[in-house]
Motif scaffolding. Structure first.
Motif, PDB file in Angstrom:
ATOM      1  N   PHE A  25       2.003   4.572  -4.015  1.00 26.32           N
ATOM      2  CA  PHE A  25       3.244   3.825  -4.206  1.00 26.32           C
ATOM      3  C   PHE A  25       3.186   2.536  -3.417  1.00 26.32           C
ATOM      4  O   PHE A  25       3.512   1.455  -3.908  1.00 26.32           O
ATOM      5  N   ILE A  26       2.729   2.632  -2.165  1.00 24.42           N
ATOM      6  CA  ILE A  26       2.705   1.435  -1.330  1.00 24.42           C
ATOM      7  C   ILE A  26       1.632   0.470  -1.794  1.00 24.42           C
ATOM      8  O   ILE A  26       1.842  -0.746  -1.817  1.00 24.42           O
ATOM      9  N   GLY A  29       2.897  -1.278  -4.815  1.00 23.22           N
ATOM     10  CA  GLY A  29       4.037  -2.136  -4.551  1.00 23.22           C
ATOM     11  C   GLY A  29       3.698  -3.353  -3.714  1.00 23.22           C
ATOM     12  O   GLY A  29       4.231  -4.435  -3.934  1.00 23.22           O
ATOM     13  N   VAL A  30       2.836  -3.190  -2.735  1.00 29.92           N
ATOM     14  CA  VAL A  30       2.607  -4.312  -1.835  1.00 29.92           C
ATOM     15  C   VAL A  30       1.601  -5.301  -2.403  1.00 29.92           C
ATOM     16  O   VAL A  30       1.818  -6.502  -2.366  1.00 29.92           O
TER      17      VAL A  30
ATOM     18  N   PHE B 394      11.002   8.948   3.464  1.00 33.78           N
ATOM     19  CA  PHE B 394      10.230   9.877   2.652  1.00 33.78           C
ATOM     20  C   PHE B 394      10.504  11.311   3.073  1.00 33.78           C
ATOM     21  O   PHE B 394      10.510  12.227   2.250  1.00 33.78           O
ATOM     22  N   VAL B 442      12.237   1.650   1.195  1.00 32.71           N
ATOM     23  CA  VAL B 442      10.839   1.239   1.322  1.00 32.71           C
ATOM     24  C   VAL B 442      10.586   0.005   0.484  1.00 32.71           C
ATOM     25  O   VAL B 442       9.925  -0.945   0.896  1.00 32.71           O
ATOM     26  N   TYR B 446       9.270  -3.533   1.938  1.00 31.11           N
ATOM     27  CA  TYR B 446       7.904  -3.956   1.714  1.00 31.11           C
ATOM     28  C   TYR B 446       7.760  -4.918   0.557  1.00 31.11           C
ATOM     29  O   TYR B 446       6.898  -5.774   0.567  1.00 31.11           O
ATOM     30  N   PHE B 447       8.566  -4.739  -0.474  1.00 29.79           N
ATOM     31  CA  PHE B 447       8.262  -5.481  -1.676  1.00 29.79           C
ATOM     32  C   PHE B 447       9.100  -6.735  -1.846  1.00 29.79           C
ATOM     33  O   PHE B 447       8.716  -7.624  -2.575  1.00 29.79           O
TER      34      PHE B 447
END
Lengths: 366, 497
Positions: A25-26, A29-30, B394, B442, B446-447
């Motif tokens: 997911f990270i 996404g990043v 999470f 999140v 982060y995004f």
């Protein structure tokens, strides 16, 4: 991820199965490339989580009936047929999303397109195999009667997936999406082979899994090389790369032919064994799957033609640079693996003989 | 004659004395100089130390099982571990709120004193063995809470929160008392042990003879059932379960943040302890199980859906704690020992996660952390804090291998074990739905790209220690869950046997 394939305990398998969600997911996404990545990351996460929660309920139910989650003990327990069917469906919900099978395959093209190159490589090379590994390790040995009951269902879904995705791929305009859809088709080939429940089928499916890991990852790396240079993945903008990037064209050709399952490459061995195994079960399915192979050749070759051959498009791309030494060295292991498995697969197959024949004996599938 | 009582109640007595002494100290020194700067800090640190000393007294108490004060209070393993948990979490909350007092330059030391007083009343509530003792303790705790909810004097939000809490809380306490009085009216006793004997008599005596049944109460007698229903309603209000949760988002949002932290953590511990004792020990009957099943399902569903559209942090945390209470009530509504054990495990892990998230909210206060989108691009300015928030979120969502997954897993395990398949199924569905807004944190960190300038202010040492410890607990809980499992099993057994 390594831990997932080593676990002989249901609960720990589930824990590690789910823990790959957070890093992916990270990563998506990043480091993804455009705004749609957030939607893709969400879709990936929620689809997979939803399916796997049913598996959690099934694990709890198994724990209640038998008092253990140790696989080696569970292989000796006999569940009643009704309960086996229920548990099989719950496990199927989880694995089918990961494979991916047709109604729930939508996350894969999105995730692959939006992920960075490295993310796509991991996703294609390893994550997709989690689903089919789960089928092989848990669903088939623990629930043999339910497997037999549901085999026609799996066959139908897989064949629909192969033909549908292959046809859809011909229409795509995004390089990564084409390869993502071809991944779906290959993984559904794997499930056809797996559920044919004979030596050739299962060994072919394992070999196709291994080979797909190599071939798809290499294809994503190729596309990643193109994206690094020109920052676009649309097929329209590419053309005539054979004149300007010859080394790349050779490598790309090799892996395109491997994707198509040309004899001499590993995926041919896998698909051939799968078709042999499936033919013993159900000739219609084997015929339709072979039709899928033809469609696979169609989109692969057409893609290669458009991108590499022909004239290059000076309107869009003016500067070219061929693969540098680092990238060539990245591809070498993949090429080596594909050729080795394609020409002399016995080394890989002989390590599978014992376990696969054990599986078939255990489930009384002969 | 009262030797035992004195020795056994030493922790509570010490805490009450410390509270009163701190009050006197505060009153005297707040009028000595014009503005006595370190007053609140001194009172806070002294309060923290007094809680630690209470913990030490509790730990070193020579008595482990006793009935005190003419059977009004009880001490056993169950109460011991609950009290330890409560005192530790109160100590953590006082630690967290130190920087808040310094930032706001509050001179109102009364908050600390009231928090200590409510802690003492909660200690008594956990030990309560009689309906009247229970009610008195609940009232003292609630009254302290009403005041500190309204303690931010220049904010209308806070006053509104305190007023709402007071009116609704007093109303529910009234219903609780009415239920107690109905039980007294129909059975003639208020002691929980006597009630247990009366309510379990049908099951014990039924095989013997038919005529005995007329003399013993059954929870399906309508009068007694009304009494139990009222008591249940009173309790459910206090833990913000669903049909009675309306006050929670407004009060949580309006109160000062450290008070919200206190609200989310301490009453849940104490009132769940009390509920377990009252319902599973005294009124053991499957009749009221349906009520809790309904409340559990409704809480989970509401907690999942209502938080999806929230923009403000404290409201979202309020709804997520409502959802979490729904999961805990799953463990409560199956009456088995696994159910109780799963509730206790879920409760302790919930406390751990909540301490973590409120420490973060308090740490980010200077950057105006009111809306969720204020978190934007935290990953670039404050990467470790971003990772901490991600892991906590999470864990709330229940992703393996974090602690939240273990607690949810055990709760569903207990639910399936006693046949509550619907509860487990709805629990799983709402888990997925609630995952969505947890991941949103999140995503924003982060995004997204930030919309305003982000300033970086470091947090103080106490909060960082707390965050470190709780993060360690959440991340690595799954490697060694045995201590918590053993402790909660011990607690559940000492309740039931």
């Amino acid at each position: 991820m390594i831990a997932v394939f080593c676990m002989l305990d249901l609960l720990l398998f589930y824990v590690f199965f789910e823990s790959v969600l957070i890093p992916m997911f990270i990563i998506i996404g990043v480091w993804g490339s455009r705004q749609r990545k957030i939607q893709a990351a969400y879709q990936f996460f929620l689809y997979t989580l939803f399916g796997s929660l049913f598996m959690l309920l099934a694990i709890l139910l198994i724990f209640f009936q038998t008092g253990t989650t140790d696989l080696q003990i569970l292989l000796t327990t006999e569940f009643s047929e009704r309960r086996q069917i229920l548990l099989w469906i719950a496990f199927f919900a989880s694995f089918a999303v990961k494979v991916p099978m047709v109604p729930v395959h939508i996350w894969l093209p999105e995730a692959h397109v939006e992920a960075p190159t490295a993310g796509s490589v991991i996703l294609a090379g390893i994550l997709l195999k989690l689903g089919t590994y789960g089928f092989l390790r848990f669903s088939i040995p623990m629930f043999p009667e339910a497997t037999l009951y549901f085999t026609p269902f799996i066959y139908t879904l897989s064949v629909i997936a192969i033909i549908y995705t292959s046809l859809t791929t011909i229409r795509q305009i995004d390089l990564k999406k084409i390869i993502a859809y071809s991944s779906v088709a290959h993984m559904n080939f794997v499930t056809i082979g797996m559920f044919s429940l004979n030596m050739q089928g299962i060994e072919g499916s394992i070999l196709l899994m291994l080979s797909h890991g190599l071939v798809s990852s290499a294809l994503f790396l190729c596309v990643g090389a193109l994206y690094d240079r020109h920052k676009t993945r649309l097929v329209r903008y590419y053309g005539g790369l054979a004149q300007t990037m010859p080394i790349f064209s050779v490598i790309f050709l090799f892996f395109t032919l491997a994707n198509m399952s040309l004899p001499g490459t590993s995926s041919f061995i896998g698909e051939f064994l799968i078709l042999v195994g499936a033919f013993q079960r159900n000739t219609l399915i084997a015929t339709l799957a072979a039709l899928g192979m033809i469609l696979g050749a169609a989109y692969s070759l057409w893609l290669y033609n458009r991108v590499v051959f022909g004239n290059f498009q000076p309107n869009f791309i003016n500067k070219f640079s061929d693969l540098n030494r680092r990238e060539v060295f990245i591809f070498l292991p993949f090429i080596l693996g594909v050729i080795w498995m394609g020409v002399y697969p016995e080394v890989f197959l002989e390590s599978m003989h014992t376990s696969v024949s054990n599986l078939i004996q255990h489930g009384k599938f002969y | 004659m009262f030797d035992n009582d004195f020795i056994a109640l030493l922790p509570e007595m010490f805490l009450i004395n410390a509270t009163i002494l701190l009050l006197i100290y505060g009153v005297v020194y707040s009028t000595v100089h014009k503005v006595f700067e370190p007053l609140v800090r001194n009172v806070a640190w002294l309060g923290f130390s007094s809680i630690l000393i209470t913990l030490i007294l509790l730990r070193g108490s020579p008595l482990t099982t006793a009935n005190l004060c003419y059977n009004n209070l009880i001490i056993d393993n169950f109460t011991y571990f609950f009290k330890v948990g409560l005192l530790l979490s109160t100590a953590c909350i006082i630690l967290m709120s130190l920087q808040y007092f310094q930032q706001e330059a509050l001179t109102a030391f009364e908050s600390i004193v009231l928090m200590l007083m409510s802690t003492c009343s909660m200690l008594l509530m956990i030990s309560a063995y009689d309906l009247i003792a229970m009610y008195l303790a609940i009232e003292l705790q609630s009254l302290s809470f009403y005041v500190i909810a309204a303690s931010k004097r220049n904010s209308e939000f806070s006053t509104e929160a305190g007023l709402k809490y007071f009116i609704l809380g007093a109303f529910s306490s009234g219903i609780l008392l009415f239920g107690c009085s109905m039980i007294y009216g129909f059975t003639g006793v208020t002691n929980l042990e006597e009630l247990a004997k009366i309510f379990t008599a049908p099951y014990v005596l039924r095989p013997l003879s038919d005529s005995v049944m007329l003399n013993s109460a059954d929870a399906s007698w309508s009068g007694v059932f009304m009494g139990i229903l009222f008591i249940a309603v009173g309790f459910l209000f206090k833990i913000t379960a669903v049909p009675f949760h309306m006050w929670a988002p407004d009060v949580y949002e309006g109160s000062p943040t450290y008070v919200t932290a206190f609200f989310s953590i301490a009453p849940k511990i104490a009132i769940f302890a009390n509920m377990l004792r009252v319902f599973i020990y005294s009124f053991y009957d499957p009749t009221w199980q349906q009520l809790f099943v309904f409340c559990s399902i409704a809480s989970m569903v509401l907690g999942a859906f209502a938080a999806l559209s929230q923009n403000k942090v404290k409201r979202l945390l309020a709804y997520s704690s409502i959802g979490h209470v729904g999961y805990l009530l799953i463990g409560f509504s199956c009456g088995t020992i696994e159910g109780i054990q799963s509730l206790l495990i879920g409760l302790f892990i919930y406390v751990l996660m909540t301490i973590n998230i409120f420490a973060i909210v308090l740490a980010l206060r200077k950057n105006r952390f009111k809306y969720i989108s204020d978190l934007g691009a935290l990953a670039k300015t404050n990467p470790i804090l971003a990772i901490t928030i991600s892991i906590t979120m999470f864990s709330y969502a229940g992703i393996p291998p974090l602690a939240g997954f273990c607690s949810k897993f055990y709760l569903f395990f207990a639910a399936l074990g006693c046949g509550a398949y619907l509860l487990a199924f709805i629990g799983i569905l709402t888990s997925v739905i609630s995952c969505f807004y947890y991941i949103r944190f999140v995503k924003i960190m982060y995004f997204d790209t930030p919309k305003t300038w982000i300033l970086y202010k470091p947090m103080d040492r106490e909060k960082s220690i707390l965050l470190g410890i709780t993060l360690l607990g959440i991340t690595f809980f799954f490697l060694n869950p045995s201590p918590l499992f053993l402790v909660t099993h011990q607690m559940a057994l000492s309740l039931c046997i």
